[in-house]
Design an enzyme around this catalytic site. Structure first.
Site, PDB file in Angstrom:
ATOM      1  N   ASP A 169       2.600  -3.212  -6.620  1.00 24.70           N
ATOM      2  CA  ASP A 169       1.887  -3.923  -5.558  1.00 24.70           C
ATOM      3  C   ASP A 169       0.939  -4.958  -6.161  1.00 24.70           C
ATOM      4  O   ASP A 169       0.010  -4.610  -6.886  1.00 24.70           O
ATOM      5  CB  ASP A 169       1.089  -2.909  -4.729  1.00 24.70           C
ATOM      6  CG  ASP A 169       0.571  -3.474  -3.413  1.00 24.70           C
ATOM      7  OD1 ASP A 169       0.271  -4.676  -3.369  1.00 24.70           O
ATOM      8  OD2 ASP A 169       0.460  -2.701  -2.455  1.00 24.70           O
ATOM      9  N   HIS A 200       4.304  -4.645  -2.533  1.00 24.48           N
ATOM     10  CA  HIS A 200       3.628  -4.565  -1.247  1.00 24.48           C
ATOM     11  C   HIS A 200       4.598  -4.941  -0.123  1.00 24.48           C
ATOM     12  O   HIS A 200       5.357  -5.899  -0.231  1.00 24.48           O
ATOM     13  CB  HIS A 200       2.442  -5.540  -1.264  1.00 24.48           C
ATOM     14  CG  HIS A 200       1.507  -5.373  -0.122  1.00 24.48           C
ATOM     15  ND1 HIS A 200       0.529  -4.411  -0.089  1.00 24.48           N
ATOM     16  CD2 HIS A 200       1.391  -6.065   1.042  1.00 24.48           C
ATOM     17  CE1 HIS A 200      -0.150  -4.514   1.033  1.00 24.48           C
ATOM     18  NE2 HIS A 200       0.351  -5.510   1.740  1.00 24.48           N
TER      19      HIS A 200
END
Length: 231
Positions: A169, A200
């Site tokens: 992420d 993400h």
């Protein structure tokens, strides 16, 4: 599938929420907390899927004070920027109070059944805040941003929490992930799953960010978690 009006807790106004109802009496209710893109088709689809699984699903329009009814596509650069601008202006504390109002409405609509919350991105952070600040029966956060800055609230968490962390992420870097594990691994109510190599937004319903295998795995774990905690 319909819309409903929910009154704020402090009586200052009301906001819309997307509602998906199961075919029969709901087994429980789930509040679906938006990303920074509003209650867009992806969030609506998540509600529809929970309804198909037997839950009453409600997605409140949390950006209503800024731009009511906003629905943005993260794959369109201009709309992505609009979403970032809205997030920068968004009052998260007020958002949690609106989620609490939605939880109360969900209990009333479902016949006083248990209510869980599930959020994505910004909604993942808000799900953690909701777990610490409300009486939600269970909370799930997908790739929540900035949870490391909320660890001071962890002692207020009384009901089960499930967190999905995207290992790659770019908003939640490895040092932040380490802080989350350090702060939460020994919490009796918190369960964390890591998804190495995933970025993400991997569980979005459509678009460039979706990663099919990881999304299916995380969603399966969420379904099992809610079956266990909500009935």
């Amino acid at each position: 599938m319909s819309m409903m009006k929910i009154a704020t807790i402090d009586g200052s106004g009301s906001f819309d929420a997307y509602v998906a109802e199961p075919a029969e009496a709901p087994r429980a209710a789930i509040v679906v907390i938006q990303e920074i893109f509003g209650v867009n088709p992806g969030i609506r689809r998540k509600c529809d899927d929970w309804a198909a699984a037997g839950y009453l699903a409600i997605a409140p329009d949390l950006f209503w004070r800024l731009e009511p009814g906003v629905s943005l596509d993260p794959d369109v650069p201009k709309e992505f920027q609009t979403a970032l601008d809205l997030m920068g202006k968004f009052n998260q504390d007020a958002g949690v109070r609106d989620i609490e109002a939605t939880i109360r409405a969900a209990r009333a609509e479902s016949g006083a059944r248990k209510v869980g919350v599930v959020g994505y991105c910004l909604g993942g952070r808000l799900a953690f805040m909701t777990a610490a600040r409300t009486d939600a029966d269970a909370s799930v956060g997908y790739y929540g941003v900035g949870i490391d800055n909320l660890l001071g609230e962890k002692h207020a968490i009384a009901n089960p929490v499930l967190l999905h962390i995207a290992g790659a992420d770019h908003f939640v870097t490895p040092d932040i992930q380490a802080k989350m594990h350090e702060g939460l691994d020994d919490h009796p109510k918190v369960r964390i799953f890591d998804y190495p190599g995933e970025d993400h937004g991997f569980a979005t319903e459509s678009g460039k960010r979706r990663s099919e295998a990881a999304a299916q795995l995380a969603d399966q774990r969420t379904a099992e978690f809610f079956a266990e905690t909500l009935g």
